[in-house]
Design an enzyme around this catalytic site. Structure first.
Site, mmCIF file in Angstrom:
data_model
loop_
_atom_site.group_PDB
_atom_site.id
_atom_site.type_symbol
_atom_site.label_atom_id
_atom_site.label_comp_id
_atom_site.label_asym_id
_atom_site.label_seq_id
_atom_site.Cartn_x
_atom_site.Cartn_y
_atom_site.Cartn_z
ATOM 1 N N TYR A 68 0.801 -1.137 0.598
ATOM 2 C CA TYR A 68 0.120 -0.107 -0.007
ATOM 3 C C TYR A 68 1.029 1.365 0.082
ATOM 4 C CZ TYR A 68 -4.762 -1.844 1.003
ATOM 5 O OH TYR A 68 -6.012 -2.245 0.796
ATOM 6 N N LYS B 293 2.526 -14.960 3.409
ATOM 7 C CA LYS B 293 3.274 -15.852 2.250
ATOM 8 C C LYS B 293 4.714 -16.202 1.939
ATOM 9 C CE LYS B 293 1.382 -18.102 -1.363
ATOM 10 N NZ LYS B 293 0.415 -19.222 -1.666
ATOM 11 N N ASP C 26 -3.029 -18.096 1.529
ATOM 12 C CA ASP C 26 -3.720 -18.956 0.680
ATOM 13 C C ASP C 26 -4.553 -19.597 1.998
ATOM 14 O OD1 ASP C 26 -1.534 -20.043 1.352
ATOM 15 O OD2 ASP C 26 -2.144 -20.888 -0.939
ATOM 16 N N ASP D 239 -6.281 -6.810 4.383
ATOM 17 C CA ASP D 239 -7.927 -6.046 3.940
ATOM 18 C C ASP D 239 -8.512 -7.029 3.190
ATOM 19 O OD1 ASP D 239 -8.487 -4.108 2.545
ATOM 20 O OD2 ASP D 239 -7.968 -4.767 0.346
ATOM 21 N N ASP E 14 -12.476 -8.416 5.626
ATOM 22 C CA ASP E 14 -13.245 -9.156 4.277
ATOM 23 C C ASP E 14 -13.837 -10.379 4.694
ATOM 24 O OD1 ASP E 14 -13.944 -5.675 3.429
ATOM 25 O OD2 ASP E 14 -14.349 -5.938 1.644
HETATM 26 C C1 IPM Z 1 -10.328 -0.918 3.757
HETATM 27 C C2 IPM Z 1 -10.295 -0.016 2.542
HETATM 28 C C3 IPM Z 1 -9.701 0.592 2.083
HETATM 29 C C4 IPM Z 1 -8.256 -0.136 2.213
HETATM 30 C C5 IPM Z 1 -9.652 1.630 0.270
HETATM 31 C C6 IPM Z 1 -10.247 2.087 1.195
HETATM 32 C C7 IPM Z 1 -8.425 2.552 0.513
HETATM 33 O O1 IPM Z 1 -10.486 -1.322 1.580
HETATM 34 O O2 IPM Z 1 -10.036 -0.120 4.925
HETATM 35 O O3 IPM Z 1 -10.154 -2.044 3.957
HETATM 36 O O4 IPM Z 1 -7.702 -0.983 0.793
HETATM 37 O O5 IPM Z 1 -7.907 0.294 3.376
HETATM 38 MG MG MG Z 2 -10.809 -3.062 2.419
#
Ligand code: IPM
Ligand code: MG
Length: 356
Positions: free
Chosen positions: A135, A190, A222, A246, A250
């Site tokens: 990032y 990884k 993975d 990230d 999710d």
């Molecule tokens: C998160 C989001 C951000 C990230 C984006 C919006 C830049 O997906 O906070 O997880 O990738 O960190």
């Molecule tokens: Mg995210």
């Protein structure tokens, strides 16, 4: 105490309004100051993270953040897109430790796409390193993200990098968090392929020796993605880098079936923090009063706990949210037969009433 309030885009302003209602009824000694961020700031001042917003955030004890982003900004060059605001705030405030709990509320077990027995009682804490990795490596920076053909290069280029000290501090964060939980840490990397990950694993092992009472294991990313859907309850604290975190956060959030319920905190070494819901700006439902404000309300409880040293007020919010869920109120994202469907404002009002 001072809190910078950054509602942002999409459903951001609606959910922040409900969190503020809840904070205000607690009658705490907090001064709130609002500023634009993301697409809203681009509209008002030509940049997603104006200097004035950064200054306000730096001068505050905490930032209460809604969400940023809207498809209508996809054509802008990368540096002006709303997402840059959140990345900029993380960097400027040094918010390296991101806490993303994935909790399955008993009342919402059915909302998961997994079998109830796999997720009931689920309580995972994902700790994502937030200011390093690919990032914040070096992009080549020559591809123009405009609508139409890419110009210039035939190669995309980003560097993944971590330093020893960056890994050490997030590992200490993870082990300390595990001390207050079930004393287990899974470090995800990884390292069978990446040099960055080999360093990650080596440093994790070294730091782990300072916490002999905590069990550390390592997992490839993975496999971690697979285990999260196969047997999620075997995780407790999961610590990983920015990119893997990230993605896995999710995945873990969605396992609970209630991403509209999950708060998050991003902290620096001075306990300054940015607090935001785990979900995004959801422009498709913005302004319709459908968004679930509970993730933001719970994020404000995390803010009281971690940055403002107001534990009892944090608990009052969390108990009120539990009571509201138990009473059967549901926004559309968590609605099921036999419960009562409500909108954003009604949900916020119900939390306020439960606190009173
Ligand atoms: C998160 C989001 C951000 C990230 C984006 C919006 C830049 O997906 O906070 O997880 O990738 O960190
Ligand atoms: Mg995210």
């Amino acid at each position: 105490m001072k809190v910078a309030v950054l509602p942002g885009d999409g459903i951001g302003p609606e959910i922040i309004a409900e969190a503020l209602k809840v904070l205000k009824v607690l009658d705490l000694k907090i001064e709130f100051e609002h500023a634009d961020v993301g697409g809203a700031a681009y509209e008002s001042s030509g940049h997603p993270l104006p200097d004035s917003t950064t200054k306000l955030a730096l001068a505050s004890d905490a930032v209460l953040f809604g969400a940023v982003g809207d498809w209508k900004y996809d054509k802008l060059e990368r540096a002006l897109r709303p997402e840059q605001a959140i990345l900029g705030l993380r960097k400027h405030l040094g918010l390296y430790a991101n806490f993303r709990p994935a909790i399955c509320y008993a009342e919402l077990t059915h909302a998961s796409s997994l079998k109830p027995e796999l997720i009931n009682g689920l309580d995972i804490l994902i700790i994502r390193e937030l200011t390093g990795d690919i990032y914040f490596g070096q992009p080549k920076g020559r591809r123009k993200a405009v609508d139409g053909p890419f110009v210039g290069d035939d190669e995309g280029f980003d560097t993944m990098r971590y330093t020893r000290s960056e890994i050490e501090r997030i590992m200490h964060t993870a082990f300390k968090a595990a001390e207050k939980r079930s004393k287990r840490v899974t470090s995800v990397d990884k390292s069978n392929v990446l040099e960055t990950s080999q360093l990650w694993r080596d440093v994790a092992t070294e730091v782990g020796k300072m916490y002999p009472h905590i069990e550390l294991d390592h997992m490839y990313v993975d496999n971690a993605a697979m285990q999260l859907v196969k047997e999620p309850k075997k995780f407790d604290v999961l610590v990983t880098g920015n990119m893997f975190g990230d993605i896995l956060s999710d995945e873990a959030a969605m396992l609970t079936g209630s991403i509209g319920m999950l708060p998050s905190a991003s902290l620096n070494s001075k306990s300054q923090g940015l607090y935001e819901p785990s979900h995004g700006s959801a422009p498709d439902i913005a302004g319709k009063g459908l968004a679930n404000p509970l993730a933001t309300i719970l994020s404000s409880a995390m803010m009281l706990r971690f940055s403002l040293n107001m534990e009892s007020a944090a608990l009052r919010i969390e108990k009120a949210v539990q009571a509201v869920l138990a009473s059967g109120l549901r926004t559309p994202d968590i609605y099921s037969d036999g419960t009562q469907r409500v909108g954003t404002v009604e949900m916020g009002n119900a939390v306020v009433a439960a606190i009173k």
